[in-house]
Design a protein around this motif. Structure first.
Motif, PDB file in Angstrom:
ATOM      1  N   VAL A  41       5.319   6.737  -0.045  1.00 11.33           N
ATOM      2  CA  VAL A  41       4.030   7.428  -0.158  1.00 11.33           C
ATOM      3  C   VAL A  41       2.923   6.383  -0.248  1.00 11.33           C
ATOM      4  O   VAL A  41       3.129   5.261  -0.715  1.00 11.33           O
ATOM      5  CB  VAL A  41       3.989   8.340  -1.401  1.00 11.33           C
ATOM      6  N   LEU A  42       1.741   6.779   0.198  1.00 11.60           N
ATOM      7  CA  LEU A  42       0.579   5.896   0.147  1.00 11.60           C
ATOM      8  C   LEU A  42      -0.066   5.932  -1.233  1.00 11.60           C
ATOM      9  O   LEU A  42      -0.177   6.991  -1.850  1.00 11.60           O
ATOM     10  CB  LEU A  42      -0.458   6.342   1.176  1.00 11.60           C
ATOM     11  N   VAL A  43      -0.486   4.774  -1.692  1.00 13.66           N
ATOM     12  CA  VAL A  43      -1.338   4.721  -2.878  1.00 13.66           C
ATOM     13  C   VAL A  43      -2.756   5.084  -2.432  1.00 13.66           C
ATOM     14  O   VAL A  43      -3.236   4.597  -1.407  1.00 13.66           O
ATOM     15  CB  VAL A  43      -1.327   3.308  -3.499  1.00 13.66           C
ATOM     16  N   ALA A  92       2.882   7.213  12.677  1.00  7.97           N
ATOM     17  CA  ALA A  92       3.426   8.536  12.389  1.00  7.97           C
ATOM     18  C   ALA A  92       2.751   9.204  11.202  1.00  7.97           C
ATOM     19  O   ALA A  92       3.003  10.373  10.915  1.00  7.97           O
ATOM     20  CB  ALA A  92       4.935   8.428  12.118  1.00  7.97           C
ATOM     21  N   SER A  93       1.883   8.480  10.507  1.00  9.80           N
ATOM     22  CA  SER A  93       1.263   9.008   9.299  1.00  9.80           C
ATOM     23  C   SER A  93       0.104   9.955   9.626  1.00  9.80           C
ATOM     24  O   SER A  93      -0.609   9.774  10.619  1.00  9.80           O
ATOM     25  CB  SER A  93       0.741   7.854   8.437  1.00  9.80           C
ATOM     26  N   ASP A 147       2.002  -0.800  13.180  1.00  8.03           N
ATOM     27  CA  ASP A 147       3.184  -0.419  12.416  1.00  8.03           C
ATOM     28  C   ASP A 147       3.542   1.020  12.775  1.00  8.03           C
ATOM     29  O   ASP A 147       2.666   1.896  12.813  1.00  8.03           O
ATOM     30  CB  ASP A 147       2.873  -0.539  10.919  1.00  8.03           C
ATOM     31  N   GLU A 148       4.812   1.297  13.034  1.00  9.86           N
ATOM     32  CA  GLU A 148       5.238   2.646  13.400  1.00  9.86           C
ATOM     33  C   GLU A 148       4.953   3.647  12.280  1.00  9.86           C
ATOM     34  O   GLU A 148       4.705   4.819  12.535  1.00  9.86           O
ATOM     35  CB  GLU A 148       6.728   2.653  13.745  1.00  9.86           C
ATOM     36  N   TRP A 149       5.023   3.166  11.026  1.00 13.97           N
ATOM     37  CA  TRP A 149       4.786   4.079   9.899  1.00 13.97           C
ATOM     38  C   TRP A 149       3.385   4.654   9.985  1.00 13.97           C
ATOM     39  O   TRP A 149       3.183   5.854   9.816  1.00 13.97           O
ATOM     40  CB  TRP A 149       4.986   3.322   8.591  1.00 13.97           C
ATOM     41  N   VAL A 202       0.838  -1.206   0.000  1.00 10.02           N
ATOM     42  CA  VAL A 202       0.000   0.000   0.000  1.00 10.02           C
ATOM     43  C   VAL A 202       0.870   1.253   0.000  1.00 10.02           C
ATOM     44  O   VAL A 202       0.377   2.354  -0.219  1.00 10.02           O
ATOM     45  CB  VAL A 202      -0.950   0.030   1.214  1.00 10.02           C
ATOM     46  N   ARG A 203       2.182   1.065   0.261  1.00  9.61           N
ATOM     47  CA  ARG A 203       3.124   2.180   0.234  1.00  9.61           C
ATOM     48  C   ARG A 203       4.144   1.924  -0.864  1.00  9.61           C
ATOM     49  O   ARG A 203       4.595   0.807  -1.067  1.00  9.61           O
ATOM     50  CB  ARG A 203       3.835   2.321   1.587  1.00  9.61           C
ATOM     51  N   ARG A 204       4.512   2.963  -1.573  1.00 12.04           N
ATOM     52  CA  ARG A 204       5.454   2.853  -2.681  1.00 12.04           C
ATOM     53  C   ARG A 204       6.597   3.844  -2.480  1.00 12.04           C
ATOM     54  O   ARG A 204       6.416   4.928  -1.939  1.00 12.04           O
ATOM     55  CB  ARG A 204       4.761   3.153  -4.018  1.00 12.04           C
TER      56      ARG A 204
END
Length: 265
Positions: free
Chosen positions: A139-141, A237-238, A232-234, A130-132
């Motif tokens: 970045v998120l799709v 923080a998002s 998930d830490e990402w 889901v992230r690229r």
């Protein structure tokens, strides 16, 4: 040869043996030889390190380098012979002819570490990111875009991660790796497929536990599994948290008529 160049040459040759071992260790015909040669190369490397610790600055010498060069060459020749073997050629042909069950039989002859699974799970999973990666970082799709991507696999099917081998006539086909559980995917989103029609085509990788199918393209139908939570830490923080992203993705998937399985992580 200057000392630093000799040291670099020895280190490079040792790495060549290690790299070739990684390939040869996967093949039935060369797995035993690969471990034998790697052990011999590492013993030579340890001998050089002991000599240097004892103050012998003549090591590694030309004989050390020649020895590793010979070991790397032996592995290279063995790999080339295995790739020209009849079973390897038949495996390439079976994959090209879209015969995954025949390819599975041949893969057991060609590759080490593969077995027939004792039993098949009812479904298998393929992680989808889901992230690229982008210039500015990950970045998120957008949920709607991801839903469309997932829906498109129903038309195109899915293939191995690296695609077709560069040299289809001499290389070996890469299998498509399928996880027997959503948890094993390591992703918040995965394609889901029934295994009822894959009996005989799936092999188990004893090292990873993945189920492998040797095919250029695996057709659907596919559903989608979406994690109930994302620890998930990402995401923590998002600016867009997982519950909001998940809600948007589920809505888009339902709109496209895709079957959704909600799973715990």
């Amino acid at each position: 040869m200057p000392v630093h160049e000799r040291d670099e040459a020895f280190a490079d040759l040792l790495q060549q043996v290690i790299d070739r071992h990684a390939i040869a260790n996967r093949l039935q015909r060369t797995a035993a030889l690969a471990d034998e040669i790697l052990g011999e190369a590492l013993r030579r490397g340890n001998g050089v390190r002991r000599a240097l610790r004892d103050g012998d600055t003549s090591r590694p010498n030309e004989e050390d380098c020649d020895h590793l060069r010979s070991l790397a060459s032996r592995l290279e020749d063995a790999i080339d012979a295995a790739l020209r073997d009849g079973a390897a050629s038949e495996l390439r042909r079976a994959v090209a002819d879209h015969e995954p069950r025949r390819a599975a039989d041949l893969a057991l002859e060609v590759f080490a570490g593969l077995v027939r699974p004792d039993e098949l799970p009812p479904r298998v999973y393929v992680a989808r990111a889901v992230r690229r990666r982008a210039r500015e970082g990950e970045v998120l799709v957008h949920p709607e875009d991801l839903a469309k991507e997932l829906a498109a696999f129903g038309e195109t099917g899915i293939g191995p991660a690296s695609g077709a081998p560069e040299d289809a006539d001499s290389g070996l086909p890469e299998p498509l790796a399928l996880s027997p559980s959503f948890l094993g995917c390591g992703s918040e989103v995965a394609l889901v497929r029934d295994t009822a029609d894959l009996r005989g085509a799936l092999l188990e990788d004893t090292a990873s536990g993945d189920l492998l199918v040797f095919t250029e393209r695996l057709d659907g139908p596919f559903g989608v599994a979406v994690a109930a939570e994302a620890d998930d830490e990402w995401w923590a923080a998002s600016a867009l948290r997982w519950p909001s992203y998940r809600a948007g993705l589920l809505e888009a998937l339902v709109t496209l008529g895709i079957e959704v399985e909600t799973s715990a992580t």
